[in-house]
Scaffold this motif. Structure first.
Motif, mmCIF file in Angstrom:
data_model
loop_
_atom_site.group_PDB
_atom_site.id
_atom_site.type_symbol
_atom_site.label_atom_id
_atom_site.label_comp_id
_atom_site.label_asym_id
_atom_site.label_seq_id
_atom_site.Cartn_x
_atom_site.Cartn_y
_atom_site.Cartn_z
ATOM 1 N N VAL A 47 16.773 36.910 57.563
ATOM 2 C CA VAL A 47 18.293 37.241 57.871
ATOM 3 C C VAL A 47 18.858 37.749 56.316
ATOM 4 O O VAL A 47 17.983 37.604 55.467
ATOM 5 N N GLU A 48 20.006 38.253 56.566
ATOM 6 C CA GLU A 48 20.483 38.640 55.338
ATOM 7 C C GLU A 48 21.299 37.475 54.718
ATOM 8 O O GLU A 48 21.961 36.900 55.456
ATOM 9 N N PRO A 49 21.052 37.421 53.359
ATOM 10 C CA PRO A 49 21.782 36.430 52.576
ATOM 11 C C PRO A 49 23.322 36.499 53.084
ATOM 12 O O PRO A 49 23.774 37.699 53.494
ATOM 13 N N SER A 95 19.501 12.936 52.769
ATOM 14 C CA SER A 95 20.114 13.612 51.797
ATOM 15 C C SER A 95 20.181 15.251 51.716
ATOM 16 O O SER A 95 20.877 15.703 50.771
ATOM 17 N N VAL A 96 19.455 15.897 52.645
ATOM 18 C CA VAL A 96 19.175 17.378 52.572
ATOM 19 C C VAL A 96 19.851 17.576 53.889
ATOM 20 O O VAL A 96 19.740 18.586 54.540
ATOM 21 N N SER A 97 20.967 16.715 54.668
ATOM 22 C CA SER A 97 21.612 17.408 55.850
ATOM 23 C C SER A 97 22.884 18.330 55.580
ATOM 24 O O SER A 97 23.388 18.039 54.490
ATOM 25 N N ARG A 98 22.943 19.229 56.472
ATOM 26 C CA ARG A 98 24.058 20.051 56.244
ATOM 27 C C ARG A 98 24.588 20.414 57.703
ATOM 28 O O ARG A 98 23.774 20.295 58.652
ATOM 29 N N LEU A 99 25.881 20.721 58.016
ATOM 30 C CA LEU A 99 26.429 21.303 59.020
ATOM 31 C C LEU A 99 25.901 22.857 58.693
ATOM 32 O O LEU A 99 26.449 23.485 58.000
ATOM 33 N N SER A 100 25.083 23.432 59.683
ATOM 34 C CA SER A 100 24.732 24.552 59.989
ATOM 35 C C SER A 100 25.720 25.636 59.924
ATOM 36 O O SER A 100 25.632 26.724 59.340
ATOM 37 N N CYS A 101 26.869 25.248 60.373
ATOM 38 C CA CYS A 101 27.808 26.293 60.552
ATOM 39 C C CYS A 101 28.680 26.305 59.146
ATOM 40 O O CYS A 101 29.377 27.378 58.928
ATOM 41 N N GLN A 102 28.456 25.594 58.218
ATOM 42 C CA GLN A 102 29.089 25.559 56.831
ATOM 43 C C GLN A 102 27.895 26.059 55.737
ATOM 44 O O GLN A 102 28.661 26.385 54.681
ATOM 45 N N ALA A 103 26.899 25.923 56.021
ATOM 46 C CA ALA A 103 25.663 26.202 54.961
ATOM 47 C C ALA A 103 25.199 27.772 55.044
ATOM 48 O O ALA A 103 24.702 28.368 56.032
ATOM 49 N N VAL A 104 25.701 28.286 53.962
ATOM 50 C CA VAL A 104 25.634 29.609 53.853
ATOM 51 C C VAL A 104 24.234 30.109 52.963
ATOM 52 O O VAL A 104 24.024 29.589 52.131
ATOM 53 N N VAL A 105 23.560 31.119 53.850
ATOM 54 C CA VAL A 105 22.111 31.236 53.225
ATOM 55 C C VAL A 105 22.093 32.210 52.077
ATOM 56 O O VAL A 105 23.170 33.293 52.040
ATOM 57 N N ALA A 106 21.314 31.812 51.037
ATOM 58 C CA ALA A 106 21.381 32.471 49.831
ATOM 59 C C ALA A 106 20.145 33.323 49.936
ATOM 60 O O ALA A 106 19.552 33.841 50.898
ATOM 61 N N GLU A 107 19.318 33.688 48.731
ATOM 62 C CA GLU A 107 18.313 34.635 48.684
ATOM 63 C C GLU A 107 16.999 33.972 48.412
ATOM 64 O O GLU A 107 15.926 34.379 48.256
ATOM 65 N N THR A 108 17.202 32.634 48.713
ATOM 66 C CA THR A 108 16.116 31.426 48.759
ATOM 67 C C THR A 108 15.612 31.069 49.967
ATOM 68 O O THR A 108 16.313 30.808 50.943
#
Length: 112
Positions: free
Chosen positions: A21-23, A81-94
């Motif tokens: 995917v694109e960051p 402790s590492v949960s996120r809502l996937s609609c709010q979690a923006v992918v970076a370059e990692t």
């Protein structure tokens, strides 16, 4: 390109998947674009918890969760402790490794 490794999920992704995917894309949009039909009952507006994911690797590379997301996450099934809502979690370059929880609290589940 960033890789998202999706761990196997019995219903949504039985074999697991590796997505390129694109960051800048959210985890939810990346999953949906690759035909992994994660629930998103509020249409990605940060108003429910149905798109909850657990980010097993790469969590610290994501954008910081805002207060509204953190408040909703308190209601998510299987919160970690590492949960996120996937609609709010923006992918970076990692690269990321993502687990889709077994359950959601969507009482009005719609099949797409």
């Amino acid at each position: 390109m960033t890789q998202i490794i999706v761990l196997p999920h019995a219903d949504l992704c039985p074999e697991g998947a590796v997505l390129d995917v694109e960051p800048g894309i959210t985890i939810c949009d990346a999953l949906l674009e690759h035909d992994i039909e994660i629930e998103h009952a509020c249409e990605k507006s940060c108003a429910c918890t149905t798109c909850h994911v657990i980010v097993r690797e790469g969590f610290s590379s994501l954008n910081e969760a805002e207060e509204a997301e953190e408040d909703l996450l308190d209601k998510a099934w299987g919160l970690t402790s590492v949960s996120r809502l996937s609609c709010q979690a923006v992918v970076a370059e990692t690269d990321l490794t993502v687990e889709l929880p077994k359950y959601t609290i969507n009482h009005a589940r719609e099949h797409h």
